[in-house]
Design a protein around this motif. Structure first.
Motif, PDB file in Angstrom:
ATOM      1  N   SER A  65     -13.031   4.364  -4.336  1.00 23.31           N
ATOM      2  CA  SER A  65     -12.402   2.889  -4.593  1.00 23.31           C
ATOM      3  C   SER A  65     -11.646   2.403  -3.401  1.00 23.31           C
ATOM      4  O   SER A  65     -10.813   3.131  -2.773  1.00 23.31           O
ATOM      5  CB  SER A  65     -11.536   3.094  -5.975  1.00 23.31           C
ATOM      6  OG  SER A  65     -11.113   1.803  -5.892  1.00 23.31           O
ATOM      7  N   GLY A  66     -11.782   1.418  -2.919  1.00 26.03           N
ATOM      8  CA  GLY A  66     -11.286   0.796  -1.765  1.00 26.03           C
ATOM      9  C   GLY A  66     -11.791   1.288  -0.457  1.00 26.03           C
ATOM     10  O   GLY A  66     -12.997   1.868  -0.388  1.00 26.03           O
ATOM     11  N   TYR A  67     -11.032   1.177   0.795  1.00 26.98           N
ATOM     12  CA  TYR A  67     -11.541   1.532   1.958  1.00 26.98           C
ATOM     13  C   TYR A  67     -10.710   2.173   2.791  1.00 26.98           C
ATOM     14  O   TYR A  67      -9.407   2.058   2.503  1.00 26.98           O
ATOM     15  CB  TYR A  67     -11.743   0.168   2.705  1.00 26.98           C
ATOM     16  CG  TYR A  67     -12.860  -0.821   2.217  1.00 26.98           C
ATOM     17  CD1 TYR A  67     -14.333  -1.012   2.341  1.00 26.98           C
ATOM     18  CD2 TYR A  67     -12.610  -1.766   1.003  1.00 26.98           C
ATOM     19  CE1 TYR A  67     -15.150  -1.523   1.856  1.00 26.98           C
ATOM     20  CE2 TYR A  67     -13.327  -2.589   0.170  1.00 26.98           C
ATOM     21  CZ  TYR A  67     -14.834  -2.470   0.736  1.00 26.98           C
ATOM     22  OH  TYR A  67     -15.676  -3.306   0.063  1.00 26.98           O
TER      23      TYR A  67
ATOM     24  N   PHE B 150       0.826  -1.251  -0.054  1.00 30.11           N
ATOM     25  CA  PHE B 150      -0.029   0.043  -0.067  1.00 30.11           C
ATOM     26  C   PHE B 150       0.837   1.237   0.048  1.00 30.11           C
ATOM     27  O   PHE B 150       0.274   2.531   0.229  1.00 30.11           O
ATOM     28  CB  PHE B 150      -0.965   0.018   1.022  1.00 30.11           C
ATOM     29  CG  PHE B 150      -1.801  -1.228   1.266  1.00 30.11           C
ATOM     30  CD1 PHE B 150      -2.557  -1.547   0.074  1.00 30.11           C
ATOM     31  CD2 PHE B 150      -2.118  -1.872   2.400  1.00 30.11           C
ATOM     32  CE1 PHE B 150      -3.573  -2.586   0.000  1.00 30.11           C
ATOM     33  CE2 PHE B 150      -2.658  -3.112   2.331  1.00 30.11           C
ATOM     34  CZ  PHE B 150      -3.647  -3.267   1.432  1.00 30.11           C
TER      35      PHE B 150
ATOM     36  N   CYS C 243      -6.854   5.130   0.850  1.00 28.32           N
ATOM     37  CA  CYS C 243      -7.867   4.349   0.288  1.00 28.32           C
ATOM     38  C   CYS C 243      -7.278   3.138  -0.171  1.00 28.32           C
ATOM     39  O   CYS C 243      -6.718   3.078  -1.370  1.00 28.32           O
ATOM     40  CB  CYS C 243      -8.752   4.718  -0.976  1.00 28.32           C
ATOM     41  SG  CYS C 243      -9.736   6.278  -0.180  1.00 28.32           S
ATOM     42  N   ARG C 244      -7.434   2.022   0.562  1.00 28.88           N
ATOM     43  CA  ARG C 244      -6.648   0.526   0.203  1.00 28.88           C
ATOM     44  C   ARG C 244      -7.378  -0.205  -0.459  1.00 28.88           C
ATOM     45  O   ARG C 244      -8.953  -0.343   0.154  1.00 28.88           O
ATOM     46  CB  ARG C 244      -6.211   0.136   1.625  1.00 28.88           C
ATOM     47  CG  ARG C 244      -4.992   0.874   2.372  1.00 28.88           C
ATOM     48  CD  ARG C 244      -4.613   0.183   3.406  1.00 28.88           C
ATOM     49  NE  ARG C 244      -3.234   0.835   3.965  1.00 28.88           N
ATOM     50  CZ  ARG C 244      -2.402   0.393   4.747  1.00 28.88           C
ATOM     51  NH1 ARG C 244      -2.838  -0.524   5.590  1.00 28.88           N
ATOM     52  NH2 ARG C 244      -1.247   1.139   5.186  1.00 28.88           N
ATOM     53  N   PRO C 245      -6.766  -0.873  -1.460  1.00 33.68           N
ATOM     54  CA  PRO C 245      -7.877  -1.934  -2.186  1.00 33.68           C
ATOM     55  C   PRO C 245      -7.866  -3.289  -1.432  1.00 33.68           C
ATOM     56  O   PRO C 245      -7.163  -4.211  -1.550  1.00 33.68           O
ATOM     57  CB  PRO C 245      -7.016  -2.033  -3.338  1.00 33.68           C
ATOM     58  CG  PRO C 245      -5.483  -1.801  -2.969  1.00 33.68           C
ATOM     59  CD  PRO C 245      -5.658  -0.857  -1.702  1.00 33.68           C
TER      60      PRO C 245
ATOM     61  N   THR D  56     -12.489  -6.260   6.868  1.00 28.73           N
ATOM     62  CA  THR D  56     -11.835  -5.958   5.694  1.00 28.73           C
ATOM     63  C   THR D  56     -10.343  -6.756   5.623  1.00 28.73           C
ATOM     64  O   THR D  56      -9.677  -6.925   6.644  1.00 28.73           O
ATOM     65  CB  THR D  56     -11.576  -4.476   5.543  1.00 28.73           C
ATOM     66  OG1 THR D  56     -11.013  -3.908   6.830  1.00 28.73           O
ATOM     67  CG2 THR D  56     -12.829  -3.852   5.223  1.00 28.73           C
TER      68      THR D  56
ATOM     69  N   SER E  43      -6.964  -8.420   3.009  1.00 27.84           N
ATOM     70  CA  SER E  43      -6.233  -8.424   1.656  1.00 27.84           C
ATOM     71  C   SER E  43      -5.951  -9.955   1.373  1.00 27.84           C
ATOM     72  O   SER E  43      -5.497 -10.872   2.716  1.00 27.84           O
ATOM     73  CB  SER E  43      -5.223  -7.422   1.366  1.00 27.84           C
ATOM     74  OG  SER E  43      -4.232  -7.779   2.406  1.00 27.84           O
TER      75      SER E  43
ATOM     76  N   ALA F 289      -0.287   3.992  -2.456  1.00 34.24           N
ATOM     77  CA  ALA F 289      -1.481   4.623  -2.283  1.00 34.24           C
ATOM     78  C   ALA F 289      -1.644   6.243  -1.812  1.00 34.24           C
ATOM     79  O   ALA F 289      -0.621   6.664  -1.269  1.00 34.24           O
ATOM     80  CB  ALA F 289      -2.314   3.855  -1.107  1.00 34.24           C
TER      81      ALA F 289
ATOM     82  N   CYS G 286     -13.753   7.052   0.335  1.00 36.63           N
ATOM     83  CA  CYS G 286     -13.168   6.356  -0.507  1.00 36.63           C
ATOM     84  C   CYS G 286     -13.953   6.245  -1.869  1.00 36.63           C
ATOM     85  O   CYS G 286     -14.842   5.284  -1.656  1.00 36.63           O
ATOM     86  CB  CYS G 286     -12.482   5.077  -0.158  1.00 36.63           C
ATOM     87  SG  CYS G 286     -11.008   5.302   0.964  1.00 36.63           S
TER      88      CYS G 286
END
Length: 219
Positions: free
Chosen positions: A43-45, A21, A120-122, A210, A212, A24, A41
């Protein structure tokens, strides 16, 4: 020995998350005392990086304020980051009031402001309504690395119920879920008071995770 092994896996996964990240873009929010900070965000969280409720200079949020309310520029509320993390991490958007009742008052008689930086993290998200079970999985895409988890209620729209009247039930379960799930390809989730206890009685809750899929531990 097992605890040390799990701790090592969690640390490695967190380092891998951080590396993933780094690119980002950072966002910032600044709001004067009495207002509300809105983080979002597209896009992402949300992942909060830094936060402070207090005062660090005389110019910010100074219009119409007497000098006595602006003179203390070393005003820091040490729990600001935790407050913002608990309320906003892992969400698409959140609103937090910049008031003493939320952050406490680090410097009485000083007019304060809230500064927040976030990115904003994917990530992937799983919502499990109270009384049900679910599974999070990375399949062949790596292993699970939990970013944030909360068992409670942070909004009224998720797992709707006719009797829900409050959305301020913050019961962070990030450490617990990392111990349960990090380093695994699949992980069973059980949204129940018997697992997490009951942080807010008479409120219909949900487990929000949440995460990854990290390649660092995959083979």
């Amino acid at each position: 020995m097992m605890v040390q092994k799990l701790s090592g896996i969690t640390l490695l996964l967190l380092l891998c998350q951080h590396a993933c990240f780094l690119s980002a873009s950072h966002k910032k929010s600044l709001i004067c005392e009495g207002g509300s900070a809105y983080l979002s965000c597209d896009s992402g969280y949300i992942h909060v990086l830094n936060a402070n409720y207090g005062r660090t200079d005389r110019r910010t949020c100074s219009t119409g304020r007497p000098p006595a309310q602006l003179s203390n520029v070393h005003c820091f509320e040490e729990t600001s980051l935790r407050t913002m993390t608990v309320r906003c991490n892992g969400r698409k958007s959140c609103s937090v009031s910049a008031v003493n009742s939320v952050f406490s008052d680090p410097c009485p008689w000083t007019y304060k402001f809230l500064q927040v930086s976030y990115e904003c993290r994917p990530l992937k998200q799983s919502i499990t309504c109270e009384g049900t079970k679910s599974v999070i999985s990375c399949g062949k895409k790596g292993v699970i690395a939990v970013h944030h988890a909360n068992y409670g209620r942070r909004d009224l729209g998720t797992c709707p119920d006719n009797f829900v009247t409050r959305s301020d039930c913050y019961f962070t379960q990030t450490s617990s879920m990392r111990s349960r799930c990090n380093g695994k390809r699949t992980c069973d989730l059980d949204a129940s008071n018997s697992v997490f206890s009951d942080p807010c009685r008479h409120v219909y809750k949900y487990l929000e995770v949440t995460y990854s899929c990290s390649q660092c531990m995959s083979r």
